[in-house]
Design an enzyme around this catalytic site. Structure first.
Site, PDB file in Angstrom:
ATOM      1  N   CYS A   2       1.085  -1.062  -0.149  1.00 19.69           N
ATOM      2  CA  CYS A   2       0.278   0.038  -0.583  1.00 19.69           C
ATOM      3  C   CYS A   2       1.228   1.428   0.225  1.00 19.69           C
ATOM      4  O   CYS A   2       2.374   1.393   0.514  1.00 19.69           O
ATOM      5  CB  CYS A   2      -1.309  -0.005   1.373  1.00 19.69           C
ATOM      6  SG  CYS A   2      -2.373  -1.083   1.381  1.00 19.69           S
ATOM      7  N   LEU A  50      -4.134  -1.092  -1.338  1.00 16.05           N
ATOM      8  CA  LEU A  50      -4.068  -2.298  -2.406  1.00 16.05           C
ATOM      9  C   LEU A  50      -5.221  -3.598  -1.255  1.00 16.05           C
ATOM     10  O   LEU A  50      -4.016  -4.064  -0.549  1.00 16.05           O
ATOM     11  CB  LEU A  50      -2.609  -2.565  -2.897  1.00 16.05           C
ATOM     12  CG  LEU A  50      -2.408  -3.899  -4.115  1.00 16.05           C
ATOM     13  CD1 LEU A  50      -3.286  -3.788  -5.009  1.00 16.05           C
ATOM     14  CD2 LEU A  50      -1.181  -4.949  -3.731  1.00 16.05           C
ATOM     15  N   ALA A  51      -5.832  -3.392  -1.869  1.00 20.63           N
ATOM     16  CA  ALA A  51      -6.588  -4.710  -0.783  1.00 20.63           C
ATOM     17  C   ALA A  51      -6.299  -5.847  -0.728  1.00 20.63           C
ATOM     18  O   ALA A  51      -6.552  -7.075  -2.042  1.00 20.63           O
ATOM     19  CB  ALA A  51      -8.207  -4.812  -1.386  1.00 20.63           C
ATOM     20  N   VAL A  52      -5.411  -7.031  -0.655  1.00 24.97           N
ATOM     21  CA  VAL A  52      -4.664  -8.548  -0.469  1.00 24.97           C
ATOM     22  C   VAL A  52      -5.180  -8.891   0.984  1.00 24.97           C
ATOM     23  O   VAL A  52      -5.571 -10.153   0.554  1.00 24.97           O
ATOM     24  CB  VAL A  52      -3.037  -8.035  -0.301  1.00 24.97           C
ATOM     25  CG1 VAL A  52      -2.424  -9.244   0.061  1.00 24.97           C
ATOM     26  CG2 VAL A  52      -2.334  -7.680  -1.532  1.00 24.97           C
ATOM     27  N   ASN A  75       2.404   0.078   6.688  1.00 26.60           N
ATOM     28  CA  ASN A  75       2.283  -0.717   4.584  1.00 26.60           C
ATOM     29  C   ASN A  75       2.594  -2.183   4.994  1.00 26.60           C
ATOM     30  O   ASN A  75       3.968  -2.346   5.306  1.00 26.60           O
ATOM     31  CB  ASN A  75       2.731   0.058   3.401  1.00 26.60           C
ATOM     32  CG  ASN A  75       3.590  -0.637   2.341  1.00 26.60           C
ATOM     33  OD1 ASN A  75       4.278  -1.028   2.051  1.00 26.60           O
ATOM     34  ND2 ASN A  75       2.891  -1.668   2.217  1.00 26.60           N
ATOM     35  N   GLY A  76       2.589  -3.021   4.601  1.00 31.74           N
ATOM     36  CA  GLY A  76       2.992  -4.805   4.635  1.00 31.74           C
ATOM     37  C   GLY A  76       2.597  -5.598   5.272  1.00 31.74           C
ATOM     38  O   GLY A  76       0.860  -5.646   4.961  1.00 31.74           O
ATOM     39  N   ASP A  97      -3.981  -8.070   9.102  1.00 38.03           N
ATOM     40  CA  ASP A  97      -2.776  -8.601  10.065  1.00 38.03           C
ATOM     41  C   ASP A  97      -2.364  -7.187  10.695  1.00 38.03           C
ATOM     42  O   ASP A  97      -2.122  -7.874  11.226  1.00 38.03           O
ATOM     43  CB  ASP A  97      -2.058  -9.518   8.430  1.00 38.03           C
ATOM     44  CG  ASP A  97      -1.351  -8.598   7.506  1.00 38.03           C
ATOM     45  OD1 ASP A  97      -2.390  -7.735   7.041  1.00 38.03           O
ATOM     46  OD2 ASP A  97      -0.860  -8.373   7.516  1.00 38.03           O
ATOM     47  N   THR A 337      23.765  -0.229 -11.734  1.00 38.10           N
ATOM     48  CA  THR A 337      23.247  -1.108 -11.775  1.00 38.10           C
ATOM     49  C   THR A 337      21.565  -1.582 -11.823  1.00 38.10           C
ATOM     50  O   THR A 337      21.272  -2.334 -12.465  1.00 38.10           O
ATOM     51  CB  THR A 337      24.470  -2.174 -11.185  1.00 38.10           C
ATOM     52  OG1 THR A 337      23.892  -4.037 -11.652  1.00 38.10           O
ATOM     53  CG2 THR A 337      24.772  -2.355  -9.117  1.00 38.10           C
ATOM     54  N   ARG A 340      19.462  -0.356 -14.613  1.00 32.67           N
ATOM     55  CA  ARG A 340      19.832  -1.571 -15.923  1.00 32.67           C
ATOM     56  C   ARG A 340      18.738  -2.659 -15.383  1.00 32.67           C
ATOM     57  O   ARG A 340      18.773  -2.855 -16.112  1.00 32.67           O
ATOM     58  CB  ARG A 340      21.328  -1.648 -15.837  1.00 32.67           C
ATOM     59  CG  ARG A 340      22.189  -1.143 -16.935  1.00 32.67           C
ATOM     60  CD  ARG A 340      24.476  -1.759 -16.333  1.00 32.67           C
ATOM     61  NE  ARG A 340      24.805  -1.201 -16.919  1.00 32.67           N
ATOM     62  CZ  ARG A 340      26.097  -1.066 -16.761  1.00 32.67           C
ATOM     63  NH1 ARG A 340      26.238  -2.492 -16.269  1.00 32.67           N
ATOM     64  NH2 ARG A 340      26.411  -0.638 -17.213  1.00 32.67           N
ATOM     65  N   SER A 363       8.984 -13.908  -5.450  1.00 34.72           N
ATOM     66  CA  SER A 363      10.347 -13.361  -6.854  1.00 34.72           C
ATOM     67  C   SER A 363      11.510 -13.980  -6.123  1.00 34.72           C
ATOM     68  O   SER A 363      11.725 -14.426  -4.849  1.00 34.72           O
ATOM     69  CB  SER A 363      10.656 -11.693  -7.042  1.00 34.72           C
ATOM     70  OG  SER A 363      11.070 -11.229  -6.259  1.00 34.72           O
ATOM     71  N   GLY A 364      12.590 -13.814  -6.451  1.00 33.18           N
ATOM     72  CA  GLY A 364      14.217 -14.191  -6.278  1.00 33.18           C
ATOM     73  C   GLY A 364      14.643 -13.382  -5.096  1.00 33.18           C
ATOM     74  O   GLY A 364      15.993 -14.137  -4.566  1.00 33.18           O
TER      75      GLY A 364
END
Length: 561
Positions: A2, A50-52, A75-76, A97, A337, A340, A363-364
């Protein structure tokens, strides 16, 4: 994911100031609220949602009947909020949460609260009964937070710096905006006139230390000792758990898949966990690259192996170059970097938002810093120095990879989740003897690869695939992305401009035309804000002149192998 924004002690009209909050609307496309604080005409909160989790009662600032004097904007995601509720028998008013922060704070104060949170977060907590304001940010800064504060006690905080730079305050023509440090919380006194005074700034957690919330974790029992099979077993348990707890959402989950080790392990584990949770939709994975990109081929192999519904996003050099201005504006940095690597991630996030209903994206990120994945770690003088460098990289994630990952996804209203930076997993990995974590037999991340050797999670050739930087892997080996950029910039920046670079940009003076070009764009959007970046990201121990892995001798030998 958010956007949060708050002001304390503003001497300008709040309705004018709140226009600044609209600069971060992309972070929360579902709803917006702007709310004044009762009894303080110059204090307010702004929130883009952002409704999660809990679509019905998730608006902020969060306020519950039990604590009418507490206001929370955060936010989190707090992954252990249900465990904490059960353990302490808290009575929740919502399914959000973040409500756990209010209950923990009431029970044990700010220090205990922040150490109990298993998740990623940035928050502003206001306690009008005790006249206190608290700011806090997670260990690695996965969630962003910026603040501006004047000597007379005006405080402004926001998820992104762009929501603060245009604010006005009578005592200063140029409001100093800076990132709030990860792994810290700040206590401030709230004065009757709405202004604040900082009381203390506290570093509450070191990445090596097992977090306090581990006491209340129901993860399988870890086995003691550093025997290799024991360590591998513990790492598998913790990694599985890191992915599993991040399934918490009411929205569709997708995954970025570059075909490298890290994103492949995340995608394979995620798909397994979604099946176990009996989620009804197929996992969609996303790869981006130009024609002849090694990443696209590798990602395709992984997707076929794990059985995900796979999407390939193709882009050309012209599209990449055209995106630079938007990318640098979103990033709020000019680090070479980072810029890019951000173009591909920005374009793939744009694609996901436009063409799918995925909102939560795995993601990683964080693995290279944690597991010594960068190619230059082969040149580390000793395991102890490699360990020190790994911890430095983790401390600085919020300036580089985590910043890139947050801003490129948030720009398109997506929420990123990064299991490698899980508190339990990362603190255990960092507790291992330094010599266990270094590259072995010319292969970086040897321990991580070995851990999943027998699992058949991902194809063997991917498990042992040498490191390919994201910004390089999206293009063919014959013509790297950094070379395409440098060829373009060659015609945009002339030698006379470079000769004058130190006078024009005395701080972090760009040494290359590419660096100069990015800095120009940055200064156009954020004039005089160059100090947001303390230094450029560069490999260590090898006298590198360019951050690309493809310029390193070890990469060349790996590519030939």
């Amino acid at each position: 994911m958010c956007g949060i924004w708050a002001l304390f002690g503003s001497d300008d009209c709040l309705s004018v100031q709140c226009l600044s909050a609209m600069k971060i609307a992309h972070r929360g496309p579902d709803a917006f609220r702007f709310e004044n604080v009762n009894g303080y005409t110059n204090c307010c909160f702004g929130f883009h949602r952002l409704a999660v989790v809990d679509p019905l009662f998730g608006m902020q600032p969060i306020r519950v009947k039990k604590y009418p004097y507490l206001w929370l904007c955060y936010n989190g995601e707090i992954y252990n909020y249900k465990k904490m509720q059960r353990h302490f028998e808290f009575e929740y008013q919502t399914n959000v949460d973040g409500e756990i922060i209010l209950h923990l704070y009431d029970k044990g104060g700010i220090e205990q609260t922040i150490c109990m949170l298993d998740g990623v977060f940035a928050f502003v907590l206001l306690d009008t009964a005790n006249k206190k304001v608290f700011l806090g940010r997670d260990t690695y800064g996965v969630r962003p937070l910026f603040k501006a504060m004047t000597e007379d006690g005006f405080l402004a905080v926001c998820s992104e710096a762009k929501g603060l730079v245009t604010l006005k305050h009578s005592t200063t023509p140029f409001l100093k905006v800076e990132p709030f440090l990860p792994g810290h919380y700040e206590v401030l006194d709230l004065k009757p006139n709405g202004k604040v005074a900082s009381v203390e700034m506290v570093k509450y957690h070191h990445c090596r230390d097992e977090p306090l919330h581990a006491l209340y974790d129901n993860v399988d029992k870890l086995f003691p000792g550093f025997e290799i099979e024991t360590v591998k077993n513990n790492l598998r348990i913790l990694f599985n758990n890191a992915v599993k707890k991040r399934l918490m959402t009411d929205r569709r989950i997708g995954c970025l898949l570059s075909g490298g080790l890290d994103s492949s392990l995340v995608a394979a584990t995620l798909l397994k966990q979604l099946k176990e949770a009996q989620v009804q939709y197929p996992l969609q994975t996303f790869a981006i690259g130009m024609e002849d990109s090694p990443d696209l081929l590798a990602a395709r192999k992984v997707a076929n192996h794990i059985g995900s519904e796979h999407y390939e996003v193709l882009f050309n050099s012209e599209e990449g170059i055209q995106a630079l201005d938007e990318v640098i504006f979103s990033l709020e940095t000019y680090d070479i970097t980072t810029v890019r690597a951000s173009v591909g991630m920005y374009l793939i996030s744009k694609y996901i938002r436009k063409n799918t209903d995925n909102v939560v994206i795995f993601s990683g990120e964080g693995s290279d810093e944690l597991t010594q994945g960068y190619i230059y770690f082969h040149k580390a003088p000793s395991p102890e120095e490699a360990e020190e460098e790994s911890e430095r990289l983790l401390r600085e994630l919020y300036l580089f990879d985590v910043l890139r990952a947050d801003r490129t996804t948030a720009a398109h209203g997506l929420e990123l989740r990064v299991p490698f930076l899980d508190h339990r997993f990362s603190s255990y990995y960092l507790s291992l003897p330094p010599e266990m974590r270094t590259p072995k037999n010319g292969i970086e991340k040897h321990l991580l690869r070995e851990t999943f050797e027998e699992s058949n999670l991902i194809p063997k050739e991917i498990l042992w695939r040498p490191k390919e930087a994201f910004s390089d892997g999206i293009t063919s080996v014959k013509n790297s992305w950094f070379k395409i950029l440098q060829e373009y910039v060659e015609h945009q920046v002339d030698d006379a401009m470079m000769a004058n670079a130190a006078q024009k940009f005395p701080f972090n003076t760009p040494k290359t035309k590419e660096g100069y070009y990015y800095r120009q764009i940055f200064e156009r959007h954020y004039p005089g804000r160059a100090d947001w970046l303390s230094h450029y990201w560069m490999p260590k121990w090898i006298n590198a002149t360019d951050p690309s892995a493809r310029t390193l001798t070890h990469y060349k030998s790996a590519a030939k192998a």
